[in-house]
Enzyme design. Structure first.
Site, PDB file in Angstrom:
ATOM      1  N   GLU A  15       0.837  -1.208   0.000  1.00 49.77           N
ATOM      2  CA  GLU A  15       0.000   0.000   0.000  1.00 49.77           C
ATOM      3  C   GLU A  15       0.873   1.260   0.000  1.00 49.77           C
ATOM      4  O   GLU A  15       2.084   1.199   0.157  1.00 49.77           O
ATOM      5  CB  GLU A  15      -0.901   0.038   1.246  1.00 49.77           C
ATOM      6  CG  GLU A  15      -2.351  -0.337   0.989  1.00 49.77           C
ATOM      7  CD  GLU A  15      -3.123   0.707   0.188  1.00 49.77           C
ATOM      8  OE1 GLU A  15      -2.496   1.678  -0.303  1.00 49.77           O
ATOM      9  OE2 GLU A  15      -4.334   0.551   0.045  1.00 49.77           O
ATOM     10  N   ARG A  98      -7.187   1.193  12.824  1.00 56.98           N
ATOM     11  CA  ARG A  98      -5.817   1.486  12.415  1.00 56.98           C
ATOM     12  C   ARG A  98      -5.841   2.575  11.344  1.00 56.98           C
ATOM     13  O   ARG A  98      -6.870   2.816  10.711  1.00 56.98           O
ATOM     14  CB  ARG A  98      -5.104   0.242  11.887  1.00 56.98           C
ATOM     15  CG  ARG A  98      -5.697  -0.349  10.599  1.00 56.98           C
ATOM     16  CD  ARG A  98      -4.791  -1.462  10.079  1.00 56.98           C
ATOM     17  NE  ARG A  98      -5.344  -2.167   8.937  1.00 56.98           N
ATOM     18  CZ  ARG A  98      -5.280  -1.754   7.672  1.00 56.98           C
ATOM     19  NH1 ARG A  98      -4.712  -0.585   7.394  1.00 56.98           N
ATOM     20  NH2 ARG A  98      -5.790  -2.474   6.703  1.00 56.98           N
ATOM     21  N   GLU A 119     -12.723  -4.703   9.453  1.00 55.76           N
ATOM     22  CA  GLU A 119     -13.414  -4.420   8.194  1.00 55.76           C
ATOM     23  C   GLU A 119     -14.917  -4.672   8.288  1.00 55.76           C
ATOM     24  O   GLU A 119     -15.540  -5.216   7.378  1.00 55.76           O
ATOM     25  CB  GLU A 119     -12.797  -5.235   7.040  1.00 55.76           C
ATOM     26  CG  GLU A 119     -11.308  -4.990   6.870  1.00 55.76           C
ATOM     27  CD  GLU A 119     -10.690  -5.769   5.733  1.00 55.76           C
ATOM     28  OE1 GLU A 119     -11.437  -6.393   4.955  1.00 55.76           O
ATOM     29  OE2 GLU A 119      -9.446  -5.769   5.619  1.00 55.76           O
ATOM     30  N   ASN A 146     -10.342   5.199   2.225  1.00 52.72           N
ATOM     31  CA  ASN A 146      -9.159   5.193   1.362  1.00 52.72           C
ATOM     32  C   ASN A 146      -9.003   6.560   0.727  1.00 52.72           C
ATOM     33  O   ASN A 146      -9.965   7.274   0.513  1.00 52.72           O
ATOM     34  CB  ASN A 146      -9.236   4.093   0.304  1.00 52.72           C
ATOM     35  CG  ASN A 146      -8.430   2.873   0.709  1.00 52.72           C
ATOM     36  OD1 ASN A 146      -7.204   2.930   0.820  1.00 52.72           O
ATOM     37  ND2 ASN A 146      -9.119   1.760   0.965  1.00 52.72           N
ATOM     38  N   ASP A 192      -9.918   1.143  -3.964  1.00 52.55           N
ATOM     39  CA  ASP A 192      -8.830   1.296  -3.001  1.00 52.55           C
ATOM     40  C   ASP A 192      -8.241   2.690  -3.185  1.00 52.55           C
ATOM     41  O   ASP A 192      -8.955   3.621  -3.511  1.00 52.55           O
ATOM     42  CB  ASP A 192      -7.812   0.171  -3.175  1.00 52.55           C
ATOM     43  CG  ASP A 192      -7.150  -0.236  -1.878  1.00 52.55           C
ATOM     44  OD1 ASP A 192      -6.669   0.649  -1.157  1.00 52.55           O
ATOM     45  OD2 ASP A 192      -7.104  -1.447  -1.572  1.00 52.55           O
TER      46      ASP A 192
END
Length: 285
Positions: A15, A98, A119, A146, A192
């Site tokens: 990421e 997080r 999630e 995101n 994302d």
């Protein structure tokens, strides 16, 4: 334009790619096998630093070091020593959350998002961090945030509700969100990390969608770049002319059979986007 692997590191959840001009290198992270990575294309050097907790992003600081978003909060990271020092913990009261993605605004402030690590619960929010502190942006909570990413003029903030499969565009005035509209519905995979090019077009990476999409500023789909792996997490523009695209990917969630069918899952890829990106900004924190 076919993407090519430049580092087959097999990241669990690659990421946060960011081109750092002073290093002439691409920095990125592996969230779940927590580490910070640096790839220098001119030499092929691949460097890795272990992180003490899940790390969602890393960004260059005007002080010459890096700022990293860990599950435990925002930290200053010194590549010379590998040391992390806590700056602020915006969600110390939410141990199940997080930090997940971030970018630097034109004024040097860091805009960052959080998420529910499981999630499932809508506890993810967006924050703005500058020299005066860390404040919530006032956007509705979602399970997985995101982005965000900025338009070239800094007036529009693009941000994703990943599980809701929606990309939103918020109008900013004086660093505050004053209005929000739906930018794009995603019907293939999950949106994302977003990224904006020099023409103001928005690139949305598709987790479980086998590609990256480019949208014009109105939200119309312009093109799709297909990958040989399913989980594309985010792209960044790099190189001396910012005309090389780098993409992080993930092996997370793949079955053993899928992993065998996607040997490059979790690799760092590059491709020619046909357009330049915007110059990076150093964080003033």
């Amino acid at each position: 334009m076919a993407p090519q692997s430049v580092w087959a590191l097999g990241a669990t959840l690659g990421e946060g790619p960011v081109w750092v001009e002073r290093d002439a290198a691409l920095w990125f992270v592996d969230i779940k096998a927590p580490a910070i990575h640096r790839f220098t294309p001119t030499t092929g050097e691949q460097r890795t630093w272990a992180a003490p907790a899940q790390v969602g992003w890393v960004l260059p600081s005007a002080r010459g070091d890096m700022i990293a978003g860990l599950q435990t909060g925002v930290h200053r990271f010194d590549p010379a020593t590998g040391a992390f020092s806590l700056l602020v913990a915006p969600e110390a009261h939410l141990p199940g959350n997080r930090l997940n993605d971030a970018t630097v605004a034109g004024d040097g402030a860091i805009w960052l998002g959080s998420m529910d690590d499981g999630e499932a619960v809508e506890t993810g929010r967006f924050y703005r961090l500058d020299g005066a502190g860390c404040t919530e942006c006032g956007l509705p909570p979602v399970s997985i945030t995101n982005g965000p990413a900025f338009s070239p003029d800094g007036a529009t903030l693009y941000h994703n509700d990943t599980l809701g499969r929606k990309v939103w565009a918020s109008t900013l005035e004086d660093g505050r969100v004053v209005a929000t509209r739906l930018f794009a519905d995603i019907d293939e995979g999950y949106p994302d990390g977003p990224c904006v090019d020099a023409e103001g077009c928005v690139w949305v990476s598709l987790f479980a969608g086998w590609g990256v999409r480019r949208y014009d500023p109105s939200g119309a789909l312009m093109q799709t770049i297909r990958f040989p792996v399913a989980n594309i997490t985010k792209i960044a523009f790099g190189g001396p002319d910012l005309r090389t695209a780098y993409a992080t990917t993930a092996a997370k969630g793949l079955s053993a059979q899928e992993r065998a069918q996607q040997p490059l899952a979790g690799a760092l890829f590059t491709f020619d986007p046909g357009v330049a990106g915007m110059p990076g900004v150093l964080a003033q924190v």
